[in-house]
Design an enzyme around this catalytic site. Sequence first.
Site, mmCIF file in Angstrom:
data_model
loop_
_atom_site.group_PDB
_atom_site.id
_atom_site.type_symbol
_atom_site.label_atom_id
_atom_site.label_comp_id
_atom_site.label_asym_id
_atom_site.label_seq_id
_atom_site.Cartn_x
_atom_site.Cartn_y
_atom_site.Cartn_z
ATOM 1 N N ASP A 282 5.731 24.855 -30.918
ATOM 2 C CA ASP A 282 6.366 24.102 -29.852
ATOM 3 C C ASP A 282 7.765 24.575 -29.504
ATOM 4 O OD1 ASP A 282 5.027 22.037 -28.675
ATOM 5 O OD2 ASP A 282 5.225 20.718 -30.419
HETATM 6 C C1 GLC Z 1 4.972 19.898 -34.910
HETATM 7 C C2 GLC Z 1 4.147 19.478 -33.732
HETATM 8 C C3 GLC Z 1 2.964 20.405 -33.511
HETATM 9 C C4 GLC Z 1 3.409 21.838 -33.476
HETATM 10 C C5 GLC Z 1 4.225 22.174 -34.713
HETATM 11 C C6 GLC Z 1 4.790 23.576 -34.651
HETATM 12 O O1 GLC Z 1 4.263 19.713 -36.093
HETATM 13 O O2 GLC Z 1 3.647 18.159 -33.923
HETATM 14 O O3 GLC Z 1 2.315 20.091 -32.308
HETATM 15 O O4 GLC Z 1 2.272 22.641 -33.407
HETATM 16 O O5 GLC Z 1 5.298 21.279 -34.821
HETATM 17 O O6 GLC Z 1 5.772 23.705 -33.692
#
Ligand code: GLC
Length: 810
Positions: free
Chosen positions: A493
């Site tokens: 993200d």
């Molecule tokens: C958090 C988010 C998830 C994402 C991860 C890596 O756990 O909930 O959606 O894939 O971060 O960024």
Amino acid sequence: MKYGYFDDDNWEYVVTDPRTPVTWINYIGTLKFGGFVNQTGGMLLCKGDPAKNRITKYIPQLPASDLKGSTLYLRLHTEDGYKIFSPFVVPTLDEYESYECRVGLGYTKIVSRFYGVETAVTFFIPTDDQIAIQDITITNKTGKDITLDAIPVVEYTHPDALKQFTNADWIPQTMTSEMIIEENGNRLLVQYPFMTRDFKLNILSSSEPAFSFETDRRQFLGRNEFGTWVAPLALQEPELSNTEAIRGDNIGALMFHLDNLAPDVSHRFQVLLGQYDSVETAKPIIAKYRQSEVVDAALADHAAFWQDFLTGMQVETPDVNMNRMLNVYNPRQTYITKNWSRYLSLYQLGLGARGIGFRDSSQDVMGVLTFAPEEGLELIRQLLHTQLQNGSAMHQFNPLSMVATNGEAGEDDRPDFYSDDHLWIVLAVAAYLKETGNFDVLVEEIPFYEKDKEGQPLESDTIWEHLCRALEFTNKTVGVHGLPLAGFADWNDTVNLLKGAESLMTANLYGKALLEMIELAEYLGKMAPSTKLNTDVSTKFSDYHATMKAHVNEHAWDGNWYVRYFDYDGTPVGSEQNEEGKIFTNGQSWPVISGFATPDRAQIALDSVYNLLNTANGIKLSTPGYDGYDADKGGVTTYRPGAKENGGIFLHANPWVMIAETLMGNGNRAYEYYNQLNPAAKNDHIDEYECEPYVYPQNILGDEHPQFGLARNSWLTGTASWMYQAGSQYILGIQPTFAGLRIAPCIPAEWDGFKVSRKYRGSRYNIEIKNPDHVCQGVKAVVVDGKAVPGNVLPLFDDSEVHEVVVTMG
Ligand code: GLC
């Protein structure tokens, strides 16, 4: 330092020192009605939605020693006046003679002794009713008669949890409490903000009538709140003031007198808290739980639920900590994560910032299928309702309103879609089918998210078609190297590149999703194919796979590993050429999982992970971390190197490496990775790690950070699902497939073997795996009920019987 131990016989972790490095919690109930209880009796409750319908005011940012939503006071009458203390330590902070907080499956039981008074309180929510029960037993161990009062207290929040903190005039003007005395003399302490008076009431009651009550915090603490939770001045008076608050900070405090309690005599009573649409609806439910036998039966039912749940699969390996996680704690965490998504924890505060994530929940489903496949399907259906006609998906949705949003996509001129969301649902549906064999579900029609002016869906189609469209979206949405566009973000993200960037993670996830659909189409083609489905897609999808594989290998091999992204201008991210972010873990595990990596490259890439990214506390997500904010990279550069996605140990990505290692046959390394992440194995040196030893956290600080080894964001993380899958399906190799249960272990060579009992498609398999030649991988003989069977997929019986299976590796 050690703060507790595993009581394996009772499936409990027992906290023996409540002063844990950070707060440790346990979940009770479900998102429909529930929340969590901490190791000192603080309780957060909500109903349906922690943001819009919260009940107790639990402020995690306050110090551990402050009241959190609820407590119990005891008041011992002594010659020198009242001795007031909490049997939960917080908030009075008296020294205890003994203390135990038993973190059980769906309940927490605190047993303590202060000043010779022993108190046992079990917190739980019955499986079938929405009522939070505190089942309290107080025993006089002082050796002489005592007179004691018990005063349970809850502090309410306005249901709009965020408004509670943004408006300090309107909120207190709405908050109201009143005492209702039933015909039978029982009391209901009713609390509500004025606006919900006619349809939503919090009701606090008890199995025996309270003598007096308080609902105004200011009265309770006294002296214009210069009295404190440590020593509330109201408790210096024989009775509480019976104030019915018509505004202000509302609490619910009840006074019970336990007169002349003889030595070794116990007094048991229950404190009950729920939310109902009217007093009339509440009465029968509360009346029911005023009876101790009903409370006992509800607790037994609750235990039976977990007993049944966990029989989905039980294992006996040579590693006691692996057994603990696979038998109890990891399944529990997968279920909690499936139920609560990322809605409410000590780290995800549930104030409305996010709903249920498409990507997260699709992966959460995969973790619970062994135990609760139909609940998994229910969530799959909800998720598919938020998929778009073009095959991509909305990023998150509110499960009550089913209104979806696109997360942060589209902000600040960034791409307006997420690159990966829609692909995860393909994996989830495939996993559901492998578990259940319920292929009929593929013809079920589900609407896409787009609606007309009346709010009616514009189009519906079969689940099968939903999955095909997901693949078609990625097939069409590619950049200059023919690789999938990264969109606002892929699984990571926090890497938010400018328009035009391409994602290798999405390329590989697409590859894996294609493999699932090709296998499924071929399987369905062989079985009686349903005329309603166009399963004649395996050639097309095989072409898509071959094409993407070619692009990946042509452009993304960096010499010793695969790159992770191509930026908008074509420069690689995750390459030897970069100064920071040279190598990314997901860049290496996923090409193995997708089948894109050639065997040589797969081995080199995984060795690079081992040599450059592994630490004693887990595999880092990338290295080196970005040292300084860079708007063109996005979120990943907002925290210091070694933290979270910026070169931290992001646990979610570790099981993918384990899976990749097993696909390469390297059971020794897969297990080494598994073991180094196991929280149960950290119990004896928890001070560095700090979080609960009975759940996986989302992140651990990496070795670039001065606090290397420190964990945060426990409970609600995709780590739970994937660690369960890696441990059970890939290391132990108990692998559901479309055709049946395949036994394909990839274990440490030194193991002599292990045992598994697995419920699967209507039968139970008791499987003993022997490893006489001390290999990591390979099955040379499978005997089912005394008869040799070919291959390593167990025959299906669906006969409710137990079948004995002996597997010999070699
Ligand atoms: C958090 C988010 C998830 C994402 C991860 C890596 O756990 O909930 O959606 O894939 O971060 O960024």
